[in-house]
Design a protein around this motif. Structure first.
Motif: not given
Ligand SMILES: Cc1cc2nc3c(=O)[nH]c(=O)nc-3n(C[C@H](O)[C@H](O)[C@H](O)COP(=O)(O)OP(=O)(O)OC[C@H]3O[C@@H](n4cnc5c(N)ncnc54)[C@H](O)[C@@H]3O)c2cc1C
Ligand SMILES: *[C@@H]1O[C@H](CO)[C@@H](O)[C@H](O)[C@H]1NC(C)=O
Ligand SMILES: *[C@@H]1O[C@H](CO)[C@@H](O)[C@H](O)[C@H]1NC(C)=O
Ligand SMILES: *[C@@H]1O[C@H](CO)[C@@H](O)[C@H](O)[C@H]1NC(C)=O
Ligand SMILES: *[C@@H]1O[C@H](CO)[C@@H](O)[C@H](O)[C@H]1NC(C)=O
Ligand SMILES: *[C@@H]1O[C@H](CO)[C@@H](O)[C@H](O)[C@H]1NC(C)=O
Ligand SMILES: *[C@@H]1O[C@H](CO)[C@@H](O)[C@H](O)[C@H]1NC(C)=O
Ligand SMILES: *[C@@H]1O[C@H](CO)[C@@H](O)[C@H](O)[C@H]1NC(C)=O
Ligand SMILES: *[C@@H]1O[C@H](CO)[C@@H](O)[C@H](O)[C@H]1NC(C)=O
Length: 522
Positions: A387-391, A456-459, A462-469
């Motif tokens: 969520x921090x990467x997203x915001x 938009x893909x970057x948004x 930003x949510x999924x990259x910090x959560x691989x798997x």
């Protein structure tokens, strides 16, 4: 998506698009082989009395324009059948001439798949199949109907209601990829309300599909309609409209991405861990604004105890957000509406407007946009890092010339009717998902800028990259035009793809109904 009925560019449509697309659309350039099959297709349609609209017809350009002006395709022809037999004859003309066939219900596909998703298809536009017949608790509807007129019809005929999405101009047949509205947690998705369909198959035959007859076809169409047949008529469960719709919208502006991240954490934990009644709808509309995005917590509570029940249910969330002590919310609405006023409000109109005007007579819009989506389950809540990467990404300024928003809808949670349906009961594959994010960028001028897609893909990343798997998937009603066929199947139908491919072999073995993300009979 927002219904956008409050935007001033509602009518960008033809006037705006014509200047950009006219030469391109009219200069249809088909190879010799395609020209040959197109000529023969048009002959076939003409002989069958279907009055095809072809590139030489003056209305062709307008008739071909999709809701998403970013993705304009050139159909070989369009037809406007009046009957199921007309649909059948049209499908046969496409099939014998090797021209791919697609149905158009409301034309709201995010990837313009109802005009083919590529050039050269036959478009069967169902606008004239707009009958509505109420019988007991069920309503039978032609698949040319739109959601707004249906809401209005049901309300006017005994204050009935049904589970549809929020925007009046969305078509009822494409909506069968899901169909999420504010009362989705109470009654389920639209696709769960359909008990029977009339379907034109790829060979032109007309069949009934329900739990007992053509059960595989019925299974596939509820969640993955376009590849398997053209639905001409549905029978749908209705409900008495709730007597209350306690409606609220509180807008917060969090000063930093750190506080905004905490607000999203509070929101998702509330959705996952509270004994939320099915009568509650809850959503955050996170919208681009200057200097920082706005966080609007919206909801409605349909229980008989109105505002009292709403307060009892949501007060802990308001308190927790209030304890961040960083933003004083402004209330856009806090009111016990009746059902139809709430439907009008969720359609982005003023709830005091005559529902006939807001729903029955609602005007559509056409704009260029790009959208994707993300589902996650309660056992895989977003981490603080996510969520921090997203915001941080969304507080960092908008690097592309687009307007954007992210809708966070609670689909699941305790007591949700969506989650109560077994995962394998229909082709829809997201039963166990708690939260849905729709990430959308639009432009008020043409064309949609190239860098608007990676932004938009970057948004999403930003949510999924910090959560691989992490366990994620997408919502097929918010279809992402950028995915390949294989990527789309894995993203929307992670455990149902093999069964869908098998059903294709039985019901559409030559892939007559095809588009860039369609199933193949492999
Ligand atoms: C402004 C807006 C608001 C929206 N709001 C919501 C919402 O609140 N909730 C929600 O869940 N979704 C919502 N959506 C998404 C919407 O549900 C999907 O885009 C849906 O697919 C649109 O249906 P349609 O009939 O209008 O689209 P179409 O473009 O006509 O069709 C979409 C797809 O379904 C196929 N199809 C159409 N008719 C048939 C048929 N008769 N038989 C078989 N296949 C068919 C088409 O070929 C195409 O592939 C919204 C979309 C927009 C643009
Ligand atoms: C055109 O189609 C006809 C029959 O469909 C076929 O006989 C003929 O060879 C085709 N011509 C070309 C140029 O493809
Ligand atoms: C549908 O009906 C209308 C009105 O009667 C008529 O003008 C039109 O030609 C018909 N279309 C087809 C495809 O039969
Ligand atoms: C264009 O098509 C829409 C339906 O898609 C119709 O409502 C409108 O009247 C048409 N406009 C023109 C200029 O023909
Ligand atoms: C449309 O609905 C009416 C009743 O509301 C019914 O009499 C008529 O037969 C229906 N028409 C079609 C084409 O289904
Ligand atoms: C179909 O059958 C299943 C299993 O018996 C049942 O749960 C479901 O409600 C039925 N659906 C419809 C639409 O009749
Ligand atoms: C996440 O952040 C919150 C504060 O916003 C903190 O209370 C919590 O301990 C953090 N969780 C983890 C796993 O770091
Ligand atoms: C509900 O909560 C609002 C906001 O906290 C408050 O103003 C209102 O008095 C409450 N109403 C009831 C009936 O509890
Ligand atoms: C913010 O923008 C700058 C400049 O465009 C970029 O270098 C940086 O990586 C961005 N930060 C985040 C968190 O997106």
């Amino acid at each position: 998506m927002f219904c956008l009925s409050f935007f001033s560019f509602v009518a960008l449509g033809i006037a705006g698009a014509a200047s950009v697309v006219s030469d391109d659309v009219l200069g249809v350039d088909l190879s010799l082989r395609e020209r040959n099959s197109t000529t023969s297709l048009i002959d076939c349609l003409t002989r069958a009395g279907l009055n095809p609209v072809t590139p030489s017809n003056p209305t062709y350009q307008n008739d071909s324009l999709p809701v998403n002006l970013r993705l304009i395709y050139k159909p070989a022809a369009l037809v406007y059948p009046n009957t199921t037999d007309d649909v059948s004859a049209s499908v046969k003309c496409g099939a014998v001439n090797d021209v791919k066939v697609n149905a158009r219900s409301g034309g709201h596909s995010y990837a313009s798949f109802s005009t083919g998703g590529e050039d050269g298809h036959l478009v069967i536009s169902l606008d004239n199949l707009n009958n509505i017949t109420l019988s007991g608790d069920y309503v039978t509807i032609g698949t040319g109907n739109k959601l707004g007129p249906l809401y209005y019809f049901l309300w006017e005929n005994g204050q009935r209601a049904a589970a549809f999405g929020t925007c009046p101009q969305v078509g009822v047949a494409g909506h069968l990829h899901g169909g999420f509205g504010y009362h989705g947690r109470k009654w389920g998705l639209f696709l769960d309300q359909v008990v029977e369909m009339e379907v034109v198959k790829a060979d032109g035959s007309i069949v009934i599909a329900n739990n007992h007859t053509n059960a595989d076809l019925f299974w596939a169409l509820r969640g993955a309609p376009p590849s398997f047949g053209i639905i001409t008529r549905f029978t749908v469960l209705t409900h008495p409209a709730p007597t209350h719709a306690a409606t609220f919208a509180f807008t917060y502006t969090w000063s930093t991405p750190e506080v905004a991240s905490s607000a999203f954490q509070i929101f998702q934990h509330f959705a996952a861990e509270t004994d939320l009644p099915s009568d509650l709808a809850l959503q955050v509309r996170y919208t681009e604004a200057t200097p920082v995005p706005t966080f609007s917590l919206n909801g409605a509570y349909y229980g008989n105890d109105g505002i009292t029940g709403l307060n009892r249910t949501v007060q802990p969330l308001w308190d927790a957000l209030g304890a961040l002590n960083d933003s004083v919310p402004t209330a856009t609405i806090f009111e016990d509406l009746n059902w139809i006023q709430n439907v009008v409000y969720e359609a982005d109109s003023d709830p005091t407007i005559d529902p006939k005007v807001a729903l029955q007579e609602a005007q559509g819009f056409q704009i260029p946009f790009y959208s994707n989506s993300l589902f996650y389950p309660a056992d895989n809540l977003l981490t603080n890092a996510s969520t921090l990467s997203f915001t941080r990404y969304t507080y960092n300024g908008t690097s592309a010339d687009v307007n954007w928003y992210v809708l966070w809808d609670v689909f699941g949670g305790k007591n949700s009717a969506i989650a109560a349906v077994p995962q394998d009961a229909t082709a829809y594959n997201a039963r166990d998902m708690l939260m849905n994010l729709q990430i959308l960028g639009y432009s008020t001028t043409l064309p949609y800028p190239d860098d608007g897609i990676p932004f938009i893909t970057g948004i999403l990343k930003s949510v999924t990259d910090p959560m691989p798997g992490g366990r994620f998937m997408g919502y097929p009603n918010y279809v992402d035009s950028q995915l390949s066929r294989e990527e789309a199947h894995a993203w929307y139908y992670p455990t149902h793809t093999a069964k869908l491919q098998r059903i294709m072999r039985e019901v559409n073995p030559k892939a007559v109904f095809d588009y860039p993300q369609g199933f193949l009979p492999t």
